[in-house]
Write a protein that holds these residues in place. Structure first.
Motif, PDB file in Angstrom:
ATOM      1  N   UNK A  40       8.338  -2.157  40.812  1.00 43.26           N
ATOM      2  CA  UNK A  40       9.723  -2.580  41.031  1.00 43.26           C
ATOM      3  C   UNK A  40      10.710  -1.443  40.850  1.00 43.26           C
ATOM      4  N   UNK A  41      10.338  -0.413  40.095  1.00 44.43           N
ATOM      5  CA  UNK A  41      11.314   0.594  39.692  1.00 44.43           C
ATOM      6  C   UNK A  41      11.219   1.925  40.428  1.00 44.43           C
ATOM      7  N   UNK A  42      10.092   2.220  41.045  1.00 43.25           N
ATOM      8  CA  UNK A  42       9.946   3.495  41.745  1.00 43.25           C
ATOM      9  C   UNK A  42      10.968   3.615  42.873  1.00 43.25           C
ATOM     10  N   UNK A  43      11.360   4.839  43.170  1.00 41.69           N
ATOM     11  CA  UNK A  43      12.232   5.099  44.309  1.00 41.69           C
ATOM     12  C   UNK A  43      11.377   5.190  45.567  1.00 41.69           C
ATOM     13  N   UNK A  44      11.670   4.345  46.546  1.00 41.24           N
ATOM     14  CA  UNK A  44      10.967   4.360  47.822  1.00 41.24           C
ATOM     15  C   UNK A  44      11.754   5.152  48.852  1.00 41.24           C
ATOM     16  N   UNK A  45      11.035   5.759  49.791  1.00 40.86           N
ATOM     17  CA  UNK A  45      11.652   6.506  50.884  1.00 40.86           C
ATOM     18  C   UNK A  45      11.202   5.937  52.220  1.00 40.86           C
ATOM     19  N   UNK A  46      12.085   5.967  53.187  1.00 39.42           N
ATOM     20  CA  UNK A  46      11.698   5.642  54.547  1.00 39.42           C
ATOM     21  C   UNK A  46      10.908   6.803  55.134  1.00 39.42           C
ATOM     22  N   UNK A  71      15.185  -2.120  47.393  1.00 35.44           N
ATOM     23  CA  UNK A  71      15.951  -1.251  46.499  1.00 35.44           C
ATOM     24  C   UNK A  71      15.170  -0.978  45.217  1.00 35.44           C
ATOM     25  N   UNK A  72      15.289   0.244  44.653  1.00 31.25           N
ATOM     26  CA  UNK A  72      16.018   1.411  45.145  1.00 31.25           C
ATOM     27  C   UNK A  72      15.286   2.100  46.295  1.00 31.25           C
TER      28      UNK A  72
END
Length: 341
Positions: A40-46, A71-72
């Motif tokens: 739930x907390x990791x930053x994802x990238x497109x 998000x995030x």
């Protein structure tokens, strides 16, 4: 009108502690749905989207994502025309991304021919101009992902100069892949493994650039290795390891964010992805486009090979539905029971 910023589950600054790298043809919205289910907390990238595709193409197709779930999330964009990048960012503002990241690290031939990606490391002044134009077009933080250098560059002098230019232009953070990109003589695939990793060089950069947040990427295969890097860096970014072995993400929230969260088991994950697939199929998506991101979920378990085969083959059949996921799960569960008995 720009959409209200709903905000991530944790602050963006906190989320950067552990992020999942943008990967062309891999980290699409189906992939991110799975990864967000696991962490739930990791930053994802497109995936990287070019400024031209946003400005001149179907922006909604490239930019839409699940606002209630992802998000995030950071949008990674590629380009080298400051005016076009700014125009693309103004369009992207309507989609409410938490961060906008400029790709200055991809070594592919297609990227070089378009004059963006890693080849821009030779033009720090142009990149700085791009960053300024992007910052003027949004209130979201602008970051840069780069390599430690390209071709025959001296990685001490050239990387410091590049990073200084980025800081002067007002970037909010740097993500650094700890390899050079050899644009002459190596294929994009070879550029992922042949140039030697130089983690100490990235550590030195972080010390020099502090307090500017600096994250490290490249060749990080385990959570133990990621934790070791955090002794020197503000954050770590995993790419292919997170993709090929997605279950390791199930430990990230506890180990990197101190979150007291339930660790989902394979049954819960497959059930959730089956429900997601049912909705997506109703919107015209194909099951194999979702299943391809799930092949590594059973790695290390009895029946993993058949699990992958079912998802690879059966998901491609005409009218394949979510029952394929549950069939794959049943094989693993049956094998586990056989081993236990």
């Amino acid at each position: 009108m720009t959409k209200a910023w709903r905000g991530p589950a944790v602050s963006l600054e906190t989320a950067r502690r552990f992020s999942i790298a943008p990967m062309m043809d891999w980290t699409d919205r189906h992939c991110r749905q799975l990864h967000r289910l696991l962490s739930r907390h990791s930053l994802l990238f497109t995936e990287m989207v070019t400024s031209g595709a946003i400005v001149h193409g179907d922006a909604a197709r490239h930019l839409r994502y699940d606002e209630a779930v992802e998000h995030p999330i950071a949008l990674q964009i590629g380009g080298s025309d400051p005016a076009e990048l700014a125009q693309a960012i103004r369009i992207a503002n309507d989609f409410g991304y938490d961060e906008i990241n400029l790709n200055v690290g991809c070594p592919s031939d297609r990227v070089q021919s378009g004059k963006f990606g890693a080849c821009l490391m030779a033009e720090p002044d142009l990149v700085a101009e791009c960053v300024r134009a992007m910052r003027d077009a949004t209130d979201r933080p602008i970051t840069v992902k780069c390599r430690i250098g390209i071709d025959d560059q001296d990685t001490e002098e050239s990387l410091d100069r590049f990073a200084d230019k980025m800081a002067e232009a007002g970037v909010a953070a740097l993500y650094v892949h700890a390899r050079k990109a050899w644009l002459q003589g190596l294929s994009p695939k070879e550029n992922r493994t042949i140039p030697p990793l130089d983690y100490p060089r990235v550590y030195r950069l972080r010390q020099r650039m502090a307090p500017l947040p600096t994250m490290i990427n490249g060749g990080i295969e385990t959570l133990e290795a990621a934790e070791a890097h955090l002794e020197h860096m503000d954050g770590v970014m995993l790419g292919r390891a997170a993709y090929h072995n997605p279950m390791l993400l199930a430990e990230v929230d506890r180990r990197f964010f101190g979150a007291e969260v339930e660790r989902l088991d394979l049954l819960q994950i497959m059930t959730a992805m089956a429900s997601y697939a049912e909705v997506q199929l109703g919107q015209g998506q194909r099951l194999n486009n979702i299943a391809r991101h799930m092949l590594g979920l059973a790695n290390g378990r009895p029946g993993a090979r058949q699990f992958r085969q079912i998802l690879s083959v059966d998901a491609c059949r005409p009218k394949a539905g979510p029952e394929v996921f549950m069939h794959a799960l049943s094989v693993v569960e049956d094998r586990a029971e056989a081993v236990a008995s």
